[in-house]
Design an enzyme around this catalytic site. Structure first.
Site, mmCIF file in Angstrom:
data_model
loop_
_atom_site.group_PDB
_atom_site.id
_atom_site.type_symbol
_atom_site.label_atom_id
_atom_site.label_comp_id
_atom_site.label_asym_id
_atom_site.label_seq_id
_atom_site.Cartn_x
_atom_site.Cartn_y
_atom_site.Cartn_z
ATOM 1 N N GLU A 1 0.858 -1.192 0.000
ATOM 2 C CA GLU A 1 0.000 0.000 0.000
ATOM 3 C C GLU A 1 0.893 1.240 0.000
ATOM 4 O O GLU A 1 2.101 1.143 0.260
ATOM 5 C CB GLU A 1 -0.900 -0.012 1.240
ATOM 6 C CG GLU A 1 -1.823 -1.221 1.253
ATOM 7 C CD GLU A 1 -2.859 -1.191 2.367
ATOM 8 O OE1 GLU A 1 -2.861 -0.224 3.169
ATOM 9 O OE2 GLU A 1 -3.658 -2.133 2.422
ATOM 10 N N PRO A 2 0.294 2.414 -0.224
ATOM 11 C CA PRO A 2 1.125 3.626 -0.203
ATOM 12 C C PRO A 2 1.917 3.750 1.092
ATOM 13 O O PRO A 2 3.060 4.216 1.084
ATOM 14 C CB PRO A 2 0.095 4.753 -0.354
ATOM 15 C CG PRO A 2 -1.068 4.128 -1.062
ATOM 16 C CD PRO A 2 -1.105 2.699 -0.618
ATOM 17 N N TRP B 1 1.952 -0.230 -6.219
ATOM 18 C CA TRP B 1 3.047 -0.977 -6.867
ATOM 19 C C TRP B 1 2.563 -2.310 -7.424
ATOM 20 O O TRP B 1 3.247 -3.323 -7.264
ATOM 21 C CB TRP B 1 4.203 -1.230 -5.882
ATOM 22 C CG TRP B 1 4.614 -0.080 -5.044
ATOM 23 C CD1 TRP B 1 4.652 -0.044 -3.679
ATOM 24 C CD2 TRP B 1 5.065 1.209 -5.477
ATOM 25 N NE1 TRP B 1 5.088 1.183 -3.248
ATOM 26 C CE2 TRP B 1 5.351 1.978 -4.338
ATOM 27 C CE3 TRP B 1 5.245 1.797 -6.742
ATOM 28 C CZ2 TRP B 1 5.797 3.285 -4.405
ATOM 29 C CZ3 TRP B 1 5.680 3.104 -6.806
ATOM 30 C CH2 TRP B 1 5.966 3.831 -5.653
ATOM 31 N N GLN C 1 30.319 -1.642 -17.751
ATOM 32 C CA GLN C 1 31.704 -1.148 -17.669
ATOM 33 C C GLN C 1 32.542 -1.695 -18.826
ATOM 34 O O GLN C 1 33.341 -0.973 -19.421
ATOM 35 C CB GLN C 1 32.299 -1.580 -16.310
ATOM 36 C CG GLN C 1 33.645 -0.952 -15.989
ATOM 37 C CD GLN C 1 33.523 0.547 -15.696
ATOM 38 O OE1 GLN C 1 32.434 1.052 -15.428
ATOM 39 N NE2 GLN C 1 34.623 1.250 -15.774
ATOM 40 N N GLY D 1 31.954 3.580 -22.956
ATOM 41 C CA GLY D 1 30.953 4.605 -23.293
ATOM 42 C C GLY D 1 29.737 4.019 -23.987
ATOM 43 O O GLY D 1 28.606 4.483 -23.791
ATOM 44 N N GLU E 1 8.832 -7.921 -4.306
ATOM 45 C CA GLU E 1 8.641 -9.232 -3.652
ATOM 46 C C GLU E 1 9.564 -9.379 -2.443
ATOM 47 O O GLU E 1 10.076 -10.466 -2.147
ATOM 48 C CB GLU E 1 8.741 -10.375 -4.657
ATOM 49 C CG GLU E 1 7.650 -10.214 -5.714
ATOM 50 C CD GLU E 1 7.234 -11.473 -6.403
ATOM 51 O OE1 GLU E 1 7.392 -12.554 -5.830
ATOM 52 O OE2 GLU E 1 6.726 -11.348 -7.528
HETATM 53 N N1 CAA Z 1 4.697 -18.736 5.518
HETATM 54 C C1 CAA Z 1 3.610 -18.879 6.325
HETATM 55 N N2 CAA Z 1 3.398 -18.130 7.424
HETATM 56 C C2 CAA Z 1 4.326 -17.204 7.717
HETATM 57 C C3 CAA Z 1 5.474 -16.989 6.924
HETATM 58 C C4 CAA Z 1 5.645 -17.810 5.788
HETATM 59 N N3 CAA Z 1 6.700 -17.663 4.987
HETATM 60 N N4 CAA Z 1 6.191 -15.981 7.455
HETATM 61 C C5 CAA Z 1 5.527 -15.568 8.549
HETATM 62 N N5 CAA Z 1 4.405 -16.316 8.706
HETATM 63 C C6 CAA Z 1 3.435 -16.221 9.787
HETATM 64 C C7 CAA Z 1 4.134 -16.359 11.141
HETATM 65 O O1 CAA Z 1 4.272 -17.714 11.510
HETATM 66 C C8 CAA Z 1 3.181 -15.620 12.063
HETATM 67 O O2 CAA Z 1 2.081 -16.448 12.365
HETATM 68 P P1 CAA Z 1 1.595 -16.713 13.902
HETATM 69 O O3 CAA Z 1 1.210 -15.386 14.462
HETATM 70 O O4 CAA Z 1 0.478 -17.688 13.784
HETATM 71 O O5 CAA Z 1 2.803 -17.264 14.610
HETATM 72 C C9 CAA Z 1 2.650 -14.505 11.163
HETATM 73 O O6 CAA Z 1 2.845 -14.938 9.803
HETATM 74 C C10 CAA Z 1 3.339 -13.177 11.386
HETATM 75 O O7 CAA Z 1 4.714 -13.383 11.145
HETATM 76 P P2 CAA Z 1 5.803 -12.351 11.605
HETATM 77 O O8 CAA Z 1 5.631 -12.082 13.063
HETATM 78 O O9 CAA Z 1 7.115 -12.845 11.123
HETATM 79 O O10 CAA Z 1 5.346 -11.030 10.813
HETATM 80 P P3 CAA Z 1 6.051 -9.619 10.672
HETATM 81 O O11 CAA Z 1 5.008 -8.569 10.747
HETATM 82 O O12 CAA Z 1 7.215 -9.536 11.605
HETATM 83 O O13 CAA Z 1 6.550 -9.594 9.130
HETATM 84 C C11 CAA Z 1 7.982 -10.016 7.274
HETATM 85 C C12 CAA Z 1 7.353 -10.521 8.569
HETATM 86 C C13 CAA Z 1 8.867 -11.171 6.822
HETATM 87 C C14 CAA Z 1 8.793 -8.765 7.478
HETATM 88 C C15 CAA Z 1 6.858 -9.755 6.229
HETATM 89 O O14 CAA Z 1 6.085 -8.630 6.581
HETATM 90 C C16 CAA Z 1 7.390 -9.579 4.820
HETATM 91 O O15 CAA Z 1 7.696 -10.556 4.142
HETATM 92 N N6 CAA Z 1 7.471 -8.328 4.351
HETATM 93 C C17 CAA Z 1 7.816 -8.056 2.955
HETATM 94 C C18 CAA Z 1 6.581 -8.031 2.123
HETATM 95 C C19 CAA Z 1 6.896 -8.218 0.676
HETATM 96 O O16 CAA Z 1 7.678 -9.060 0.283
HETATM 97 N N7 CAA Z 1 6.197 -7.424 -0.159
HETATM 98 C C20 CAA Z 1 6.322 -7.553 -1.566
HETATM 99 C C21 CAA Z 1 5.066 -7.082 -2.199
HETATM 100 S S1 CAA Z 1 4.470 -8.083 -3.491
HETATM 101 C C22 CAA Z 1 5.223 -7.534 -4.890
HETATM 102 O O17 CAA Z 1 6.242 -6.921 -4.898
HETATM 103 C C23 CAA Z 1 4.511 -8.023 -6.073
HETATM 104 C C24 CAA Z 1 4.777 -7.469 -7.394
HETATM 105 O O18 CAA Z 1 3.921 -6.811 -7.942
HETATM 106 C C25 CAA Z 1 5.972 -7.927 -8.167
#
Ligand code: CAA
Length: 383
Positions: A127-128, A156, A336, A340, A363
């Site tokens: 999101e934004p 995005w 590189q 040029g 991602e």
């Molecule tokens: N698979 C399944 N469950 C998972 C998991 C996984 N890989 N990773 C975490 N979880 C679960 C955890 O077990 C936890 O569950 P419980 O509460 O039941 O124990 C829950 O999810 C929360 O996990 P965290 O406490 O680890 O969550 P967090 O808030 O600390 O965030 C993070 C973790 C890894 C930072 C995550 O927020 C993340 O991956 N952020 C990046 C997001 C991202 O990649 N965005 C890309 C956007 S999509 C895109 O770019 C598409 C495009 O158009 C090309």
């Protein structure tokens, strides 16, 4: 350890390579220059079965393994990075979660046409105001009778302009953090949502990146993907797979840059010999070759890890981290080597630098990949 490909995997590699060479390599410069979605190429990918590669045949897919998918992604992205990401999003971020978390009715209605390439999908998580902190999202999906009412903006979104539907991750219970998040399939034809402006990006210019705007959009409750409150896990496990696709995209971009630098180093002369005969250039070429191979090994291992059905999130985070940063290194060295000429649009070297850069961001940024790898590694050592 046997790293040889099966007959099918080799056939996929040959097919993808031939397609990229004939259809994508000659078109990639103009796709970038004009910032035009390569509709005809995407249609041909669909005809090859490349838009739902790991989806079982029963649900309209090619029924292949994830290693075949990674191999094809490398080849397609070597030809055109924009086409690569369009393919990756449909496979990894749309078909994959519907195949994994969808019920039979959802698979029949949505997965079959997506995997056949008759419809195109996008994935709406960021999101934004929230990217890396995915659970910090504000978009809501509130149950009202037998419908969910959607409000908020997603940002995005790759394929946002062209996609017929999106896999949407939103808060169904905003009082909770990640446990209040659910996943949905939003069919743009049935329940239209707004599309924001197409972003003017540094690279991958042939793929559209837009925002999606939901202003009291009502969708049937039956479009929820998985259980209420499971949406964050749907998103995280989807990204575990998506990162293999983006790692392979980064690898393909690096290979394109490397191969062109190799050719150039055998053509360009300085001080009376080919520049490829100089140690300085050879050092760069050697580092590039080793870097590319190391990334491929990580990618293949993560793809096999996914095929084996166990946890593979750490493997795919390592693959994406390494491959994306490798792609930045390799494309810079390729530029590189071109001197040029690398800095002007007559050659592709500058495009590869621009295309590679996003793979360190989308991602999951490199910082998030390091966080995932570190957390998993610390957990393993804690027993
Ligand atoms: N698979 C399944 N469950 C998972 C998991 C996984 N890989 N990773 C975490 N979880 C679960 C955890 O077990 C936890 O569950 P419980 O509460 O039941 O124990 C829950 O999810 C929360 O996990 P965290 O406490 O680890 O969550 P967090 O808030 O600390 O965030 C993070 C973790 C890894 C930072 C995550 O927020 C993340 O991956 N952020 C990046 C997001 C991202 O990649 N965005 C890309 C956007 S999509 C895109 O770019 C598409 C495009 O158009 C090309």
């Amino acid at each position: 350890m046997d790293l040889s490909l099966t007959e099918t995997q080799q056939m996929i590699l040959d097919t993808a390579r031939a397609f990229a060479e004939k259809e994508l390599v000659p078109a990639a410069h103009d796709i970038d220059k004009n910032g035009q979605f390569p509709k005809d190429k995407v249609k041909k990918l669909a005809d090859l079965g490349f838009l739902g590669m790991a989806v079982p045949e029963q649900w309209g897919g090619a029924g292949l393994d994830n290693l075949s998918y990674a191999i094809a992604m490398e080849e397609i992205s070597r030809g055109c990075a924009s086409t690569g990401v369009i393919m990756s999003v449909n496979n990894s971020l749309v078909c994959d979660p519907i195949g994994k978390f969808g019920n039979d009715a959802q698979k029949k209605k949505f997965l079959v046409p997506l995997a056949q390439g008759k419809r195109l999908g996008c994935f709406a998580l960021s999101e934004p105001g929230s990217g890396s902190d995915a659970a910090g999202m504000r978009c809501t999906a509130i149950l009202d009778g037998d419908e969910y009412v959607l409000n908020g903006t997603k940002n995005w979104i790759t394929n946002g302009k062209e996609a017929d539907l999106c896999v949407l991750i939103a808060h169904s219970n905003p009082a909770e953090r990640h446990k209040g998040i659910s996943a949905f399939i939003v069919d743009r034809n049935a329940t239209p949502y707004g599309i924001g402006k197409v972003e003017d990006k540094l690279g991958i210019k042939g793929s559209s990146t837009t925002s999606l705007v939901f202003d009291n959009v009502r969708i049937p409750a039956e479009n929820r993907l998985g259980k209420e409150g499971d949406g964050f896990k749907v998103a995280m496990s989807t990204l575990d797979g998506g990162r293999i696709g983006i790692a392979a995209q980064a690898l393909g971009i690096a290979r394109a840059a490397f191969e062109e630098a190799l050719i150039y180093s055998r053509e360009r002369q300085a001080f009376g010999k080919y520049i490829g005969d100089f140690g300085a250039i050879q050092e760069m070429l050697a580092d590039m070759a080793a870097d590319i191979d190391a990334a491929r090994l990580l990618i293949w291992r993560s793809a096999v890890g996914k095929d084996e059905g166990g946890k593979f999130g750490k493997l795919s985070a390592m693959a994406k981290l390494y491959a994306s940063e490798m792609s930045a290194r390799v494309t810079h060295k390729a530029l590189q080597i071109h001197g040029g000429y690398g800095y002007v649009k007559e050659y592709n070297a500058e495009r590869h630098v621009r295309d590679a850069r996003i793979t360190e961001i989308y991602e999951g940024t490199s910082e998030i990949q390091r966080l995932v790898v570190a957390r998993e590694t610390l957990m393993e050592y804690a027993g």
